[in-house]
Design an enzyme around this catalytic site. Structure first.
Site, PDB file in Angstrom:
ATOM      1  N   GLU A  73       0.862  -1.200   0.000  1.00 30.95           N
ATOM      2  CA  GLU A  73       0.000   0.000   0.000  1.00 30.95           C
ATOM      3  C   GLU A  73       0.885   1.232   0.000  1.00 30.95           C
ATOM      4  OE1 GLU A  73      -2.411   2.403  -0.543  1.00 30.95           O
ATOM      5  OE2 GLU A  73      -3.699   0.716   0.011  1.00 30.95           O
ATOM      6  N   ASP A 122      -9.018   0.198  -6.790  1.00 35.33           N
ATOM      7  CA  ASP A 122      -9.624   1.443  -7.298  1.00 35.33           C
ATOM      8  C   ASP A 122     -10.267   1.178  -8.657  1.00 35.33           C
ATOM      9  OD1 ASP A 122      -8.764   3.176  -5.170  1.00 35.33           O
ATOM     10  OD2 ASP A 122      -6.735   3.013  -5.986  1.00 35.33           O
ATOM     11  N   LYS A 126     -14.205   6.311 -14.842  1.00 31.58           N
ATOM     12  CA  LYS A 126     -14.270   7.091 -16.088  1.00 31.58           C
ATOM     13  C   LYS A 126     -13.457   6.400 -17.191  1.00 31.58           C
ATOM     14  CE  LYS A 126     -14.907  11.472 -13.824  1.00 31.58           C
ATOM     15  NZ  LYS A 126     -14.177  12.424 -13.012  1.00 31.58           N
ATOM     16  N   ASP A 158     -17.121  -3.768  -5.901  1.00 36.17           N
ATOM     17  CA  ASP A 158     -18.556  -3.453  -5.927  1.00 36.17           C
ATOM     18  C   ASP A 158     -18.866  -2.557  -7.126  1.00 36.17           C
ATOM     19  OD1 ASP A 158     -17.001  -1.397  -4.808  1.00 36.17           O
ATOM     20  OD2 ASP A 158     -18.793  -0.433  -4.013  1.00 36.17           O
TER      21      ASP A 158
HETATM   22  C1  LIG Z   1     -10.313   1.462  -2.915  1.00 30.45           C
HETATM   23  S1  LIG Z   1      -8.956   1.256  -1.862  1.00 30.45           S
HETATM   24  C2  LIG Z   1      -9.334  -0.289  -1.041  1.00 30.45           C
HETATM   25  C3  LIG Z   1      -8.654  -0.425   0.296  1.00 30.45           C
HETATM   26  C4  LIG Z   1      -8.944  -1.716   1.070  1.00 30.45           C
HETATM   27  N1  LIG Z   1      -8.486  -2.878   0.355  1.00 30.45           N
HETATM   28  C5  LIG Z   1     -10.394  -1.858   1.443  1.00 30.45           C
HETATM   29  O1  LIG Z   1     -11.020  -2.861   1.025  1.00 30.45           O
HETATM   30  O2  LIG Z   1     -10.895  -1.005   2.180  1.00 30.45           O
HETATM   31  C6  LIG Z   1      -7.686   0.732  -3.019  1.00 30.45           C
HETATM   32  C7  LIG Z   1      -6.290   0.885  -2.466  1.00 30.45           C
HETATM   33  O3  LIG Z   1      -5.357   0.335  -3.385  1.00 30.45           O
HETATM   34  C8  LIG Z   1      -4.162   1.107  -3.330  1.00 30.45           C
HETATM   35  N2  LIG Z   1      -3.432   0.881  -4.585  1.00 30.45           N
HETATM   36  C9  LIG Z   1      -3.843   1.228  -5.836  1.00 30.45           C
HETATM   37  N3  LIG Z   1      -2.934   0.869  -6.742  1.00 30.45           N
HETATM   38  C10 LIG Z   1      -1.919   0.268  -6.059  1.00 30.45           C
HETATM   39  C11 LIG Z   1      -0.678  -0.296  -6.458  1.00 30.45           C
HETATM   40  N4  LIG Z   1      -0.310  -0.344  -7.746  1.00 30.45           N
HETATM   41  N5  LIG Z   1       0.134  -0.810  -5.503  1.00 30.45           N
HETATM   42  C12 LIG Z   1      -0.235  -0.769  -4.188  1.00 30.45           C
HETATM   43  N6  LIG Z   1      -1.408  -0.244  -3.751  1.00 30.45           N
HETATM   44  C13 LIG Z   1      -2.225   0.278  -4.677  1.00 30.45           C
HETATM   45  C14 LIG Z   1      -4.650   2.534  -3.147  1.00 30.45           C
HETATM   46  O4  LIG Z   1      -3.674   3.357  -2.543  1.00 30.45           O
HETATM   47  C15 LIG Z   1      -5.881   2.338  -2.241  1.00 30.45           C
HETATM   48  O5  LIG Z   1      -5.570   2.533  -0.892  1.00 30.45           O
END
Ligand SMILES: C[S@@+](CC[C@H](N)C(=O)[O-])C[C@H]1O[C@@H](n2cnc3c(N)ncnc32)[C@H](O)[C@@H]1O
Length: 218
Positions: A73, A122, A126, A158
């Site tokens: 993360e 994430d 878009k 989701d």
């Molecule tokens: C929508 S959040 C979900 C967080 C957690 N898994 C939850 O279910 O609450 C997605 C997370 O993935 C992390 N993230 C996105 N791309 C990433 C990458 N390439 N390497 C590590 N983390 C990443 C983002 O910083 C973000 O905190």
């Protein structure tokens, strides 16, 4: 060497919106204590990608005491919570990578993962941001190379847009994985795992039913 490929770039926030000051020197000292360095042949690993506030890493570490969780993360505010929970609960089997999961993938050169978790990646809904989505067939094939035989990738989301995108990615690498729960995809995550992450709760509060994909390496 890390490539500068567009899809390998990190998007999104590394700090929260709160104005609260963080002692970054102390933060990086604590990160260093739990830092993931490289894979040890004698250890079985779980890769937990995009852990947010670290709920999944704590859950996996408690469920699989004989394995080490690599928690990936870049979101500092989230990692601070994770590190606090590791110390408070004296958890020994989590290593943190404060950064992009691609850094970890590039330093693993053999099949050493027993499990990969990607909870609520994430969605970048878009169209113009679609290239930022983590889960593509290329990404799944990269994971395939370092997963052990018959081991699983679990993906929760989701977002209906991301569900379609993931389905397409699974189709494009269908020789690599068996989609274990294909016939019951809309089941409640809780039927499988007793865990509620921040984004799981957000989905439930907004009356969106998360989908879970379980892919087994062929
Ligand atoms: C929508 S959040 C979900 C967080 C957690 N898994 C939850 O279910 O609450 C997605 C997370 O993935 C992390 N993230 C996105 N791309 C990433 C990458 N390439 N390497 C590590 N983390 C990443 C983002 O910083 C973000 O905190």
């Amino acid at each position: 060497m890390l490539s500068n490929n567009y899809t390998n770039r990190l998007f999104g926030r590394t700090r929260g919106r709160s104005k609260k000051k963080i002692d970054l020197k102390k933060y990086y000292q604590t990160v260093a204590k739990y830092k993931f360095q490289n894979c040890d042949e004698k250890i079985n690993y779980i890769l937990d990608i995009g852990t947010g506030y670290g709920e999944t890493s704590i859950f996996l570490a408690n469920q699989f005491l004989d394995k080490v969780v690599i928690s990936c993360e870049k979101y500092i505010d989230g990692n601070i919570i994770l590190l606090k929970n590791i110390e408070k609960n004296k958890i020994k089997n989590i290593r943190l990578h404060n950064g992009n999961v691609y850094d970890v993938l590039e330093c693993i050169h053999r099949e050493c993962l027993d499990l990969v978790w990607i909870f609520f990646p994430d969605p970048w809904p878009k169209n113009r941001h679609a290239k930022r989505r983590l889960i593509t067939s290329d990404f799944l094939i990269k994971l395939h190379k370092i997963l052990k035989e018959s081991c699983d990738i679990c993906i929760a989301t989701d977002s209906t847009i991301y569900i379609r995108f993931i389905l397409n990615s699974i189709y494009n690498c269908k020789g690599y994985f068996q989609w274990l729960n294909q016939s019951e995809m809309n089941l409640n995550i809780k039927d499988y795992f007793d865990i509620e992450t921040k984004y799981y709760k957000k989905a439930i509060n907004s009356k969106r039913n998360p989908s879970l994909f379980i892919l087994r390496k062929l």
